[in-house]
Design a protein around this motif. Structure first.
Motif, PDB file in Angstrom:
ATOM      1  N   PRO A 199      -3.671   6.424  -0.972  1.00 22.05           N
ATOM      2  CA  PRO A 199      -4.103   7.587  -0.184  1.00 22.05           C
ATOM      3  C   PRO A 199      -3.693   8.881  -0.885  1.00 22.05           C
ATOM      4  O   PRO A 199      -2.667   8.929  -1.570  1.00 22.05           O
ATOM      5  CB  PRO A 199      -3.341   7.410   1.138  1.00 22.05           C
ATOM      6  N   GLU A 200      -4.494   9.914  -0.743  1.00 23.67           N
ATOM      7  CA  GLU A 200      -4.196  11.185  -1.409  1.00 23.67           C
ATOM      8  C   GLU A 200      -2.859  11.756  -0.975  1.00 23.67           C
ATOM      9  O   GLU A 200      -2.205  12.461  -1.732  1.00 23.67           O
ATOM     10  CB  GLU A 200      -5.306  12.191  -1.120  1.00 23.67           C
ATOM     11  N   SER A 201      -2.438  11.438   0.236  1.00 26.15           N
ATOM     12  CA  SER A 201      -1.211  12.020   0.779  1.00 26.15           C
ATOM     13  C   SER A 201       0.044  11.265   0.378  1.00 26.15           C
ATOM     14  O   SER A 201       1.151  11.702   0.677  1.00 26.15           O
ATOM     15  CB  SER A 201      -1.294  12.058   2.308  1.00 26.15           C
ATOM     16  N   SER A 202      -0.102  10.128  -0.303  1.00 28.83           N
ATOM     17  CA  SER A 202       1.079   9.317  -0.601  1.00 28.83           C
ATOM     18  C   SER A 202       0.900   8.533  -1.882  1.00 28.83           C
ATOM     19  O   SER A 202      -0.207   8.114  -2.226  1.00 28.83           O
ATOM     20  CB  SER A 202       1.360   8.357   0.558  1.00 28.83           C
ATOM     21  N   GLN A 203       1.991   8.332  -2.592  1.00 29.28           N
ATOM     22  CA  GLN A 203       1.998   7.494  -3.781  1.00 29.28           C
ATOM     23  C   GLN A 203       2.640   6.146  -3.501  1.00 29.28           C
ATOM     24  O   GLN A 203       2.784   5.322  -4.405  1.00 29.28           O
ATOM     25  CB  GLN A 203       2.732   8.202  -4.928  1.00 29.28           C
ATOM     26  N   THR A 204       3.062   5.919  -2.268  1.00 27.64           N
ATOM     27  CA  THR A 204       3.680   4.654  -1.874  1.00 27.64           C
ATOM     28  C   THR A 204       3.130   4.226  -0.524  1.00 27.64           C
ATOM     29  O   THR A 204       2.999   5.037   0.387  1.00 27.64           O
ATOM     30  CB  THR A 204       5.211   4.780  -1.788  1.00 27.64           C
ATOM     31  N   VAL A 205       2.788   2.951  -0.410  1.00 30.17           N
ATOM     32  CA  VAL A 205       2.286   2.389   0.841  1.00 30.17           C
ATOM     33  C   VAL A 205       3.083   1.127   1.145  1.00 30.17           C
ATOM     34  O   VAL A 205       3.383   0.341   0.252  1.00 30.17           O
ATOM     35  CB  VAL A 205       0.784   2.055   0.746  1.00 30.17           C
ATOM     36  N   VAL A 206       3.421   0.920   2.420  1.00 26.33           N
ATOM     37  CA  VAL A 206       4.167  -0.259   2.838  1.00 26.33           C
ATOM     38  C   VAL A 206       3.255  -1.165   3.669  1.00 26.33           C
ATOM     39  O   VAL A 206       2.573  -0.697   4.585  1.00 26.33           O
ATOM     40  CB  VAL A 206       5.421   0.115   3.659  1.00 26.33           C
TER      41      VAL A 206
END
Length: 288
Positions: free
Chosen positions: A148-155
C-alpha cells in the motif's frame, strides 16, 4: 537473470533472480544483477537501452547464510524468514522453517504457505500485470507483489503449514527490501499452537493467477451503470456492482429506476459520465 534484470531496471537498483540451476555444474545459485546504460548503473531501461548487465552469482546456501541466516531478527526463537521477489517466487528460506519442501527454481509462495497467500490476496497485495513472453512475443498475465502507498510493511495473521501439521495463529510481517525487487517475510510463531491442517493444499502460481483473473472478470461483467430521470432530466447516476448499488450524484436509486434507465456505453467510473434516460434525453452526472 539477464532478462529479469532488464525487466526490473525501472523499479529497483538491483534485481535478485533465483534460485536457478547453474548450467556448468548443476548447482543451485542466486543471481544479483544490475543494469548499466552508457557506463552508468541504475538507469531505467525505459529511458535508454542497456549497454550491459552486471551479475554476481552466489550458491543458494551461501546466499541464505549471508542474508536471513545472519539476521538476529530472522534467527530469534520462534521466528523464521523467507525472501520473495516481486512475482511471489521464493528466493531464500530460513533453515529453521519446519517444512519438507525444498526451495527450488520458481517455487511460488503459495506452495510454501497457502494460507499466507490467501491473507496477502485479501489485503490486495497482488496485482495482475500484462507482460510479453521473451521467446514467443505473446502477451501473458503475471503477478506483481506491491505494498500500500501508505505503508512499507503489512502484517498478515494466518495458519502456517509445517511438515504434517500446522501452527495457528502465526503473524507474518511483509516488508520491502529497499532498492531491490525483493520482499522479506518474517514469521513469528509466538503464542501459536499446533493443530491439524485440514484441507490445506499447495497453491500453484498459474492457479492463483487464474483465481485473480476470474475474480476480476466477475466484478467487471456484473457491473452496471445507469441514471434516474424525472421529466426527461437526469436526476442521479448509479454504479451497481454485483448486488451493491452506489449512488454518488443526485438522489436515491431504486430497482425500477435501474431497469428503466440504462446508461449507454460501457460501465466505468470515469468523470464526467454521460447517461441517456429511457425518454432519449441525456444528462451528465459527475462523481462516479
Amino acid at each position: 537473470w539477464f532478462l529479469r534484470a532488464i525487466e526490473e531496471s525501472d523499479n529497483s537498483i538491483a534485481a535478485v533472480v533465483g534460485p536457478h540451476t547453474e548450467g556448468t555444474d548443476g548447482q543451485s545459485v542466486v543471481s544479483v544483477t544490475k543494469v548499466v546504460v552508457n557506463g552508468v548503473s541504475n538507469v531505467a531501461s525505459a529511458i535508454q537501452p542497456p549497454s550491459a548487465v552486471l551479475a554476481a552469482e552466489f550458491l543458494y546456501d551461501d546466499f541464505v547464510t549471508g542474508t536471513i541466516a545472519s539476521s538476529a531478527t530472522c534467527t530469534a526463537q520462534s521466528r523464521w524468514c523467507a525472501v520473495v521477489d516481486r512475482g511471489g517466487t521464493v528466493v531464500a528460506l530460513s533453515t529453521s522453517k519446519r517444512t519438507t519442501k525444498l526451495v527450488t527454481a520458481g517455487m511460488f509462495v503459495g506452495e510454501l504457505e497457502p494460507e499466507l497467500l490467501t491473507g496477502m490476496r485479501d489485503k490486495d497485495l497482488f496485482a495482475l500485470v500484462n507482460v510479453r513472453d521473451s521467446e514467443s512475443g505473446s502477451a501473458l498475465q503475471a503477478l506483481e507483489l506491491k505494498m500500500p502507498e501508505s505503508s512499507q510493511t503489512v502484517v498478515v495473521h494466518a495458519k502456517s503449514w509445517e511438515v504434517s501439521t500446522c501452527r495457528n495463529p502465526v503473524s507474518f510481517g511483509i516488508a520491502v527490501v529497499s532498492g531491490t525487487n525483493l520482499f522479506v517475510i518474517l514469521a513469528d510463531t509466538t503464542g501459536s499452537a499446533e493443530e491439524e491442517c485440514g484441507t490445506i493444499t499447495a497453491v500453484a502460481r498459474q492457479d492463483f493467477i487464474g483465481t485473480l483473473a476470474s475474480a476480476a472478470s466477475s466484478t467487471e461483467t456484473s457491473a452496471a451503470c445507469g441514471a434516474v430521470a424525472s421529466s426527461a432530466t437526469c436526476q442521479s447516476c448509479y454504479l451497481k456492482v454485483n448486488e451493491g448499488t452506489v449512488s454518488t450524484a443526485g438522489g436515491s436509486v431504486n430497482g425500477g429506476d435501474e431497469a428503466a434507465f440504462p446508461r449507454d456505453g460501457s460501465c466505468s467510473r470515469q468523470d464526467p459520465t454521460t447517461v441517456t434516460a429511457l425518454s432519449g434525453a441525456s444528462g451528465t452526472c459527475a462523481g462516479w
